[in-house]
Design a protein around this motif. Structure first.
Motif, PDB file in Angstrom:
ATOM      1  N   PRO A  59     -13.902  -0.659  18.618  1.00 47.24           N
ATOM      2  CA  PRO A  59     -12.816  -1.612  18.320  1.00 47.24           C
ATOM      3  C   PRO A  59     -12.352  -2.380  19.514  1.00 47.24           C
ATOM      4  O   PRO A  59     -12.659  -2.318  20.673  1.00 47.24           O
ATOM      5  CB  PRO A  59     -11.415  -0.586  18.048  1.00 47.24           C
ATOM      6  N   SER A  60     -11.562  -3.604  19.022  1.00 43.86           N
ATOM      7  CA  SER A  60     -11.335  -4.637  20.181  1.00 43.86           C
ATOM      8  C   SER A  60     -10.488  -4.150  21.290  1.00 43.86           C
ATOM      9  O   SER A  60      -9.783  -3.382  21.117  1.00 43.86           O
ATOM     10  CB  SER A  60     -10.950  -5.694  19.395  1.00 43.86           C
ATOM     11  N   GLY A  61     -10.618  -4.958  22.331  1.00 45.23           N
ATOM     12  CA  GLY A  61      -9.923  -4.773  23.555  1.00 45.23           C
ATOM     13  C   GLY A  61     -10.326  -3.331  24.398  1.00 45.23           C
ATOM     14  O   GLY A  61     -10.886  -2.480  24.066  1.00 45.23           O
ATOM     15  N   PRO A  62      -9.496  -3.452  25.552  1.00 43.93           N
ATOM     16  CA  PRO A  62      -8.932  -4.322  26.284  1.00 43.93           C
ATOM     17  C   PRO A  62      -9.578  -5.519  26.955  1.00 43.93           C
ATOM     18  O   PRO A  62      -8.987  -6.547  27.238  1.00 43.93           O
ATOM     19  CB  PRO A  62      -7.993  -3.560  27.588  1.00 43.93           C
ATOM     20  N   ALA A  63     -11.118  -5.178  26.820  1.00 44.23           N
ATOM     21  CA  ALA A  63     -11.791  -6.371  27.291  1.00 44.23           C
ATOM     22  C   ALA A  63     -11.632  -7.559  26.350  1.00 44.23           C
ATOM     23  O   ALA A  63     -11.354  -7.581  25.210  1.00 44.23           O
ATOM     24  CB  ALA A  63     -13.225  -6.256  27.176  1.00 44.23           C
ATOM     25  N   TRP A  64     -11.554  -8.819  26.870  1.00 42.85           N
ATOM     26  CA  TRP A  64     -11.432  -9.983  26.150  1.00 42.85           C
ATOM     27  C   TRP A  64     -12.421 -11.029  26.788  1.00 42.85           C
ATOM     28  O   TRP A  64     -12.987 -11.049  27.758  1.00 42.85           O
ATOM     29  CB  TRP A  64      -9.941 -10.431  26.225  1.00 42.85           C
ATOM     30  N   TYR A  65     -12.496 -12.337  26.002  1.00 39.30           N
ATOM     31  CA  TYR A  65     -13.373 -13.400  26.524  1.00 39.30           C
ATOM     32  C   TYR A  65     -12.695 -14.552  26.122  1.00 39.30           C
ATOM     33  O   TYR A  65     -11.803 -14.764  25.415  1.00 39.30           O
ATOM     34  CB  TYR A  65     -14.696 -13.243  25.648  1.00 39.30           C
ATOM     35  N   VAL A  66     -13.319 -15.743  27.028  1.00 37.67           N
ATOM     36  CA  VAL A  66     -12.784 -17.246  26.718  1.00 37.67           C
ATOM     37  C   VAL A  66     -14.055 -17.702  26.049  1.00 37.67           C
ATOM     38  O   VAL A  66     -15.218 -17.369  26.330  1.00 37.67           O
ATOM     39  CB  VAL A  66     -12.887 -17.952  28.017  1.00 37.67           C
ATOM     40  N   SER A  67     -13.917 -18.393  24.761  1.00 32.30           N
ATOM     41  CA  SER A  67     -14.869 -18.815  24.063  1.00 32.30           C
ATOM     42  C   SER A  67     -15.198 -20.219  24.575  1.00 32.30           C
ATOM     43  O   SER A  67     -14.305 -21.314  24.927  1.00 32.30           O
ATOM     44  CB  SER A  67     -14.348 -19.374  22.649  1.00 32.30           C
ATOM     45  N   ILE A  68     -16.300 -20.439  25.273  1.00 33.39           N
ATOM     46  CA  ILE A  68     -16.882 -21.528  25.741  1.00 33.39           C
ATOM     47  C   ILE A  68     -17.383 -22.521  24.816  1.00 33.39           C
ATOM     48  O   ILE A  68     -18.277 -23.821  25.179  1.00 33.39           O
ATOM     49  CB  ILE A  68     -17.847 -21.509  27.006  1.00 33.39           C
ATOM     50  N   ILE A  85      -4.922 -23.450  28.407  1.00 31.87           N
ATOM     51  CA  ILE A  85      -4.222 -24.629  28.259  1.00 31.87           C
ATOM     52  C   ILE A  85      -4.233 -25.379  29.582  1.00 31.87           C
ATOM     53  O   ILE A  85      -4.075 -26.753  29.793  1.00 31.87           O
ATOM     54  CB  ILE A  85      -2.719 -24.615  27.831  1.00 31.87           C
ATOM     55  N   GLU A  86      -4.744 -24.716  30.504  1.00 30.53           N
ATOM     56  CA  GLU A  86      -5.033 -25.367  32.038  1.00 30.53           C
ATOM     57  C   GLU A  86      -6.095 -24.395  32.696  1.00 30.53           C
ATOM     58  O   GLU A  86      -6.133 -23.277  32.712  1.00 30.53           O
ATOM     59  CB  GLU A  86      -3.765 -25.213  33.025  1.00 30.53           C
ATOM     60  N   GLY A  87      -7.066 -25.132  33.220  1.00 29.86           N
ATOM     61  CA  GLY A  87      -8.024 -24.547  33.836  1.00 29.86           C
ATOM     62  C   GLY A  87      -9.397 -24.369  33.136  1.00 29.86           C
ATOM     63  O   GLY A  87     -10.384 -24.123  33.698  1.00 29.86           O
ATOM     64  N   PHE A  88      -9.690 -24.911  31.876  1.00 31.29           N
ATOM     65  CA  PHE A  88     -10.678 -24.948  31.224  1.00 31.29           C
ATOM     66  C   PHE A  88     -11.936 -25.954  31.400  1.00 31.29           C
ATOM     67  O   PHE A  88     -12.977 -25.501  31.919  1.00 31.29           O
ATOM     68  CB  PHE A  88     -10.500 -25.271  29.605  1.00 31.29           C
ATOM     69  N   ASP A  89     -11.264 -27.084  32.061  1.00 30.53           N
ATOM     70  CA  ASP A  89     -12.522 -28.055  32.341  1.00 30.53           C
ATOM     71  C   ASP A  89     -12.834 -27.728  33.901  1.00 30.53           C
ATOM     72  O   ASP A  89     -13.964 -28.579  33.957  1.00 30.53           O
ATOM     73  CB  ASP A  89     -11.788 -29.311  32.205  1.00 30.53           C
ATOM     74  N   ASP A  90     -12.117 -27.079  34.636  1.00 25.08           N
ATOM     75  CA  ASP A  90     -12.623 -26.900  35.976  1.00 25.08           C
ATOM     76  C   ASP A  90     -12.969 -25.470  36.138  1.00 25.08           C
ATOM     77  O   ASP A  90     -13.954 -25.147  36.745  1.00 25.08           O
ATOM     78  CB  ASP A  90     -11.598 -27.593  36.919  1.00 25.08           C
ATOM     79  N   GLU A  91     -11.913 -24.664  36.217  1.00 20.96           N
ATOM     80  CA  GLU A  91     -12.099 -23.087  36.708  1.00 20.96           C
ATOM     81  C   GLU A  91     -13.030 -22.506  35.608  1.00 20.96           C
ATOM     82  O   GLU A  91     -13.948 -21.865  36.092  1.00 20.96           O
ATOM     83  CB  GLU A  91     -10.943 -22.479  36.780  1.00 20.96           C
ATOM     84  N   VAL A  92     -12.863 -22.631  34.659  1.00 22.83           N
ATOM     85  CA  VAL A  92     -13.648 -21.888  33.294  1.00 22.83           C
ATOM     86  C   VAL A  92     -15.236 -22.389  33.674  1.00 22.83           C
ATOM     87  O   VAL A  92     -16.313 -21.718  33.600  1.00 22.83           O
ATOM     88  CB  VAL A  92     -13.285 -22.176  32.048  1.00 22.83           C
ATOM     89  N   GLN A  93     -15.360 -23.691  33.924  1.00 24.81           N
ATOM     90  CA  GLN A  93     -16.706 -24.250  34.156  1.00 24.81           C
ATOM     91  C   GLN A  93     -17.207 -23.929  35.409  1.00 24.81           C
ATOM     92  O   GLN A  93     -18.432 -23.569  35.483  1.00 24.81           O
ATOM     93  CB  GLN A  93     -16.786 -25.658  33.987  1.00 24.81           C
ATOM     94  N   ARG A  94     -16.489 -23.524  36.459  1.00 25.08           N
ATOM     95  CA  ARG A  94     -17.075 -22.857  37.764  1.00 25.08           C
ATOM     96  C   ARG A  94     -17.594 -21.564  37.413  1.00 25.08           C
ATOM     97  O   ARG A  94     -18.675 -21.047  37.978  1.00 25.08           O
ATOM     98  CB  ARG A  94     -15.857 -23.049  38.638  1.00 25.08           C
ATOM     99  N   ALA A 138     -12.442 -20.208  47.121  1.00 21.37           N
ATOM    100  CA  ALA A 138     -12.705 -19.220  46.413  1.00 21.37           C
ATOM    101  C   ALA A 138     -11.392 -18.952  45.167  1.00 21.37           C
ATOM    102  O   ALA A 138     -11.630 -18.217  44.258  1.00 21.37           O
ATOM    103  CB  ALA A 138     -12.661 -17.775  47.193  1.00 21.37           C
ATOM    104  N   ASP A 139     -10.317 -19.698  45.267  1.00 21.94           N
ATOM    105  CA  ASP A 139      -9.215 -19.410  44.235  1.00 21.94           C
ATOM    106  C   ASP A 139      -9.129 -20.609  43.233  1.00 21.94           C
ATOM    107  O   ASP A 139      -9.716 -21.502  43.501  1.00 21.94           O
ATOM    108  CB  ASP A 139      -7.972 -19.363  45.202  1.00 21.94           C
ATOM    109  N   GLY A 140      -8.487 -20.094  42.111  1.00 21.46           N
ATOM    110  CA  GLY A 140      -8.440 -20.887  41.036  1.00 21.46           C
ATOM    111  C   GLY A 140      -7.425 -20.363  39.925  1.00 21.46           C
ATOM    112  O   GLY A 140      -7.254 -19.137  40.259  1.00 21.46           O
ATOM    113  N   SER A 141      -6.856 -20.987  39.252  1.00 20.44           N
ATOM    114  CA  SER A 141      -6.238 -20.206  38.216  1.00 20.44           C
ATOM    115  C   SER A 141      -6.422 -20.847  36.799  1.00 20.44           C
ATOM    116  O   SER A 141      -6.890 -21.956  36.692  1.00 20.44           O
ATOM    117  CB  SER A 141      -4.717 -20.490  38.447  1.00 20.44           C
ATOM    118  N   ILE A 142      -5.980 -20.057  35.801  1.00 23.06           N
ATOM    119  CA  ILE A 142      -6.244 -20.256  34.555  1.00 23.06           C
ATOM    120  C   ILE A 142      -4.785 -19.978  33.721  1.00 23.06           C
ATOM    121  O   ILE A 142      -4.479 -19.079  33.826  1.00 23.06           O
ATOM    122  CB  ILE A 142      -7.387 -19.496  33.747  1.00 23.06           C
ATOM    123  N   LEU A 143      -4.465 -21.044  32.770  1.00 23.00           N
ATOM    124  CA  LEU A 143      -3.140 -20.941  32.234  1.00 23.00           C
ATOM    125  C   LEU A 143      -3.400 -20.569  30.579  1.00 23.00           C
ATOM    126  O   LEU A 143      -4.276 -21.489  30.023  1.00 23.00           O
ATOM    127  CB  LEU A 143      -2.084 -21.744  32.489  1.00 23.00           C
TER     128      LEU A 143
END
Length: 172
Positions: free
Chosen positions: A82-91, A119-128, A8-13
């Motif tokens: 206005p923007s924030g605090p919600a944020w997103y990762v561009s896929i 810079i870490e986690g895009f190819d694995d955690e973000v895809q999950r 269940a765990d993962g991390s994104i840097l």
């Protein structure tokens, strides 16, 4: 969706953009991380994975954007007006979706702030996260992908250093 296989765990840097480009946006994000009270990925769209932030943080005081740091695949930006605090990762490359002129036809200069990149986690955690069933806003909180904690890392040395970085500690 693959909890049985990968847990269940993962991390994104995330790495912040140069602060000279978007100081207000970066400061606001670091304040969310410093005072983190909870949040989760709660929207899965074809172009972004959106995070809601708990804790009553204010929106940005103004939209801030730099053409030197556009919305490329793997970057992070603020959501909403206005923007924030919600944020997103561009896929995907989101320059046309979230760059200048994309949000308001009467204001061709306004754009979402793009304040960092994965810079870490895009190819694995973000895809999950992308594989969570459903599309759009996930109305069932039990299906949100929780973000347990946010840790600010700064350059440093010592026994707790990881790749030249240590956890930032607030001096009281």
């Amino acid at each position: 969706p693959d909890f049985e296989e990968k847990g269940a765990d993962g991390s994104i840097l995330l790495e912040m953009a140069p602060s000279r480009l978007q100081p207000h946006s970066i400061f606001s994000f670091l304040e969310v991380a410093r005072q983190y009270k909870g949040g989760a990925f709660h929207r899965i769209a074809g172009h972004v994975l959106q995070v809601m932030v708990r804790g009553g943080f204010p929106s940005l005081a103004f939209q801030e954007y730099s053409e030197e740091y556009p919305h490329y695949k793997g970057t992070v930006g603020y959501a909403g007006r206005p923007s924030g605090p919600a944020w997103y990762v561009s896929i995907m490359d989101n320059v046309k979706n979230h760059g200048p002129g994309s949000q308001q036809k009467h204001n061709p200069y306004e754009a979402d702030s793009c304040f960092g990149k994965v810079i870490e986690g895009f190819d694995d955690e973000v895809q999950r996260i992308r594989k969570v069933p459903g599309e759009g806003f996930i109305n069932d909180p039990k299906k949100h992908v929780l973000i347990k904690e946010m840790i600010i890392m700064v350059p440093g040395e010592g026994p707790d250093a990881v790749d030249g970085y240590v956890e930032w500690k607030e001096e009281l």
